[in-house]
Design an enzyme around this catalytic site. Structure first.
Site, PDB file in Angstrom:
ATOM      1  N   ARG A  19      22.814  33.270  37.300  1.00 34.09           N
ATOM      2  CA  ARG A  19      22.541  34.743  37.237  1.00 34.09           C
ATOM      3  C   ARG A  19      21.948  35.110  35.959  1.00 34.09           C
ATOM      4  O   ARG A  19      20.906  35.786  36.050  1.00 34.09           O
ATOM      5  CB  ARG A  19      23.960  35.632  37.770  1.00 34.09           C
ATOM      6  N   ASN A  37      26.298  36.122  42.978  1.00 35.53           N
ATOM      7  CA  ASN A  37      26.741  35.177  43.637  1.00 35.53           C
ATOM      8  C   ASN A  37      27.307  35.648  45.019  1.00 35.53           C
ATOM      9  O   ASN A  37      27.688  36.702  45.093  1.00 35.53           O
ATOM     10  CB  ASN A  37      27.927  34.604  42.670  1.00 35.53           C
TER      11      ASN A  37
END
Length: 90
Positions: A19, A37
């Site tokens: 991320r 996620n």
């Protein structure tokens, strides 16, 4: 020309800094949207910006950060809609 995409990244992509990696590249390329996620182990990205910048971001998502094993990147393109103000990690 500005465009939009929605992507799902599969493989070993959680717990490896994916991320932050996506965030860093999106900010560098002037792209807005988000990365997060998913419960099933994938990472989701929605992004808007210049088409060439988005293509570059997709290349980076296909590579992933050190430690990631990207098996698949599914991308669906769409029309630009000014959906996002900035790029964020969710």
């Amino acid at each position: 020309m500005k465009k939009y995409f929605h992507a799902y990244i599969s493989g070993i992509v959680q717990g490896v800094g994916f991320r932050y990696f996506a965030y860093k590249w999106a900010k560098r390329l002037g792209i807005s949207g988000y990365v997060r996620n998913l419960r099933d182990g994938r990472v989701e990205v929605e992004a808007e910006g210049e088409e060439e910048a988005l293509k570059e971001l997709i290349k980076k998502l296909e590579e992933g950060p050190l430690g990631a094993i990207v098996e698949r990147v599914d991308v669906n393109w769409g029309e630009y809609g000014n959906r996002f103000v900035d790029f964020e990690i969710r």
